[in-house]
Scaffold this motif. Structure first.
Motif, PDB file in Angstrom:
ATOM      1  N   CYS A 255      -6.746   2.415   1.776  1.00  0.00           N
ATOM      2  CA  CYS A 255      -6.194   1.153   2.286  1.00  0.00           C
ATOM      3  C   CYS A 255      -7.052   0.524   3.379  1.00  0.00           C
ATOM      4  O   CYS A 255      -7.130  -0.691   3.492  1.00  0.00           O
TER       5      CYS A 255
ATOM      6  N   LYS B 255      -5.254  -6.226   6.344  1.00  0.00           N
ATOM      7  CA  LYS B 255      -6.309  -5.497   5.644  1.00  0.00           C
ATOM      8  C   LYS B 255      -7.502  -6.414   5.311  1.00  0.00           C
ATOM      9  O   LYS B 255      -7.412  -7.634   5.429  1.00  0.00           O
TER      10      LYS B 255
ATOM     11  N   GLY C  40       0.829  -1.209   0.000  1.00  0.00           N
ATOM     12  CA  GLY C  40       0.000   0.000   0.000  1.00  0.00           C
ATOM     13  C   GLY C  40       0.863   1.259   0.000  1.00  0.00           C
ATOM     14  O   GLY C  40       0.513   2.266  -0.617  1.00  0.00           O
ATOM     15  N   THR C  41       1.979   1.190   0.700  1.00  0.00           N
ATOM     16  CA  THR C  41       2.902   2.325   0.736  1.00  0.00           C
ATOM     17  C   THR C  41       3.434   2.592  -0.671  1.00  0.00           C
ATOM     18  O   THR C  41       3.480   3.744  -1.135  1.00  0.00           O
TER      19      THR C  41
ATOM     20  N   GLY D 153       0.976  -6.604  -0.500  1.00  0.00           N
ATOM     21  CA  GLY D 153       0.570  -6.159  -1.832  1.00  0.00           C
ATOM     22  C   GLY D 153      -0.209  -4.864  -1.756  1.00  0.00           C
ATOM     23  O   GLY D 153      -0.570  -4.405  -0.664  1.00  0.00           O
TER      24      GLY D 153
ATOM     25  N   ASP E 212      -6.270   7.585  -0.304  1.00  0.00           N
ATOM     26  CA  ASP E 212      -5.677   6.399   0.316  1.00  0.00           C
ATOM     27  C   ASP E 212      -6.850   5.649   0.940  1.00  0.00           C
ATOM     28  O   ASP E 212      -7.372   6.052   1.981  1.00  0.00           O
TER      29      ASP E 212
END
Ligand SMILES: *Cc1c(COP(=O)(O)O)cnc(C)c1O
Length: 397
Positions: free
Chosen positions: A159, A186, A61-62, A193, A157
């Motif tokens: 996420c 998540k 995610g970063t 990923g 974002d």
């Protein structure tokens, strides 16, 4: 929220497909892979899930946030407005590009306050990044209007908000670019990923090339591919994508379970005087990944947090006292603890953070408790948890 709780045969089958042919890389090796393209298949699924034109999978995610910003041309010296309450990944991803994180107050949505955003815009501002924290969203209409008016990129974002919607549109698909994480905790996981999503063809092409060393992905001979521009390596592996491919098909099931468990907990505490809930903008529907509520003041919130721990109510967070999510404890950022030299513009911007107060954010985060909603709880467990929560809150007020 965590998809890893419901991990089993479907995931194993997808991973075994990859192990059976031995092609762990998402690009090339066409002859060996017996038709298995897990990353490509997951991208195709996510196009449907997120109702978007393009999806580029990446390694985290970063990485998704860095790749999204880079793909839209954000870089050295550009300012990116972001909220004071988020995960440390937000400023990491901005700093990696040499861009400057400009941190502003949140409101009762638990993300960007549109007034604080507008006040922070300078001639160097390039993008506004809303972080859809804890399964819900910011005031997306107001934020979009500000971005349109000032000609700024609007980045989401999302996420922590996989499965949430705004006016029927999936969160992440509303801004110019959306970012997702599929890390281990998540709502759906790949192990590690992430994904960049966009309706803009050029941003997508940029993301596709940039995340794989600038490769143009023309033809089927990697060695012969050209590099239209500089890139980096943020690729996802086939093994990780295989896990995600099984998980994404279960997303509706995961969201339904979250909604049910959330509903039981919320109903139990909603009539306690002194308990209020985070604002969900009109037209928004949460993903129900967390139940967020406010107490009258910081002292009561701390008491409730302790009482939850004492009575065995786990996975509830008082972010005011947490090192990962709120600016109050980001000393490494405020003190510019970098392994390597940063630009003088960044050093200056970070030094300014030391004197900046975030009273409005303190007002909301200090009083907020955020309870993760698990998928694996039985109905009895949720009901027992609800009654423990009621008791702990009442005894703290
Ligand atoms: C998890 C998370 C990220 C980072 O994702 P990784 O895949 O762990 O790099 C970024 N932003 C938010 C809001 C997150 O919760």
């Amino acid at each position: 929220m965590p998809g890893f709780e419901l991990f089993g045969d479907l995931e194993r089958k997808e991973v075994n497909d990859v192990l059976d042919n031995g092609v762990l890389m998402r690009y090339g090796f066409d002859g060996m892979r017996n038709g298995h393209w897990k990353a490509k298949a997951l991208e195709a699924e996510l196009v449907k899930t997120f109702k978007t034109n393009h999806v580029q999978l990446v390694s985290s995610g970063t990485a998704a946030v860095s790749v999204a910003l880079a793909s839209a041309g954000v870089g050295a010296g550009d300012e990116v407005i972001m909220p004071s309450f988020t995960f440390v990944a937000s400023f990491e991803a901005i700093l990696m590009l040499g861009a400057i994180p400009v941190i502003v107050d949140i409101d009762d949505t638990l993300t960007l306050d549109p007034k604080a955003v507008e006040a922070a815009i300078t001639t160097k501002t390039k993008a506004v990044m809303v972080v859809q924290m804890c399964g819900s969203m910011g005031d997306l209409n107001a934020l979009q209007e500000i971005c349109t008016k000032h000609k700024l990129l609007f980045i989401e974002d999302a996420c922590q908000a996989i499965g949430g919607t705004y006016n029927g549109q999936p969160l992440g698909s509303i801004g110019d670019l959306g970012c997702f994480s599929f890390d281990f905790v998540k709502t759906i996981t790949c192990g590690e990923g992430g994904a960049v999503i966009t309706n803009n063809k050029d941003y997508y092409t940029n993301a596709d090339h940039y995340s794989d060393h600038g490769h143009d992905h023309v033809g089927n001979d990697r060695g012969a591919e050209s590099h239209p521009f500089l890139g980096y390596n943020f690729r996802i592996s086939e093994l990780n994508a295989a896990v995600g491919l099984a998980q994404v098909k279960r997303l509706p099931e995961f969201i339904a379970i979250q909604k049910k468990n959330y509903g039981i907990l919320r109903q139990a505490i909603q009539n306690i005087e002194g308990v209020t809930f985070r604002k969900v903008p009109e037209g928004g529907e949460e993903s129900y990944a967390f139940l967020n509520f406010f107490l009258p003041d910081l002292e009561v919130a701390r008491k409730v947090s302790t009482a939850f721990k004492d009575s065995g109510v786990d996975v509830c967070f008082h972010y005011y006292d947490n090192n990962w999510h709120y600016i109050r404890k980001w000393d490494h950022l405020k003190n510019t603890k970098s392994l390597f030299p940063l630009s003088s513009e960044i050093e200056q911007a970070l030094a300014n953070l030391q004197n900046k107060s975030f009273e409005q954010s303190d007002h909301f985060i200090g009083r907020n408790i955020s309870c993760l909603i698990k998928l694996s709880w039985t109905e009895e467990e949720v009901k027992e948890r609800a009654s423990k929560m009621v008791k702990a809150i009442k005894s703290s007020l």
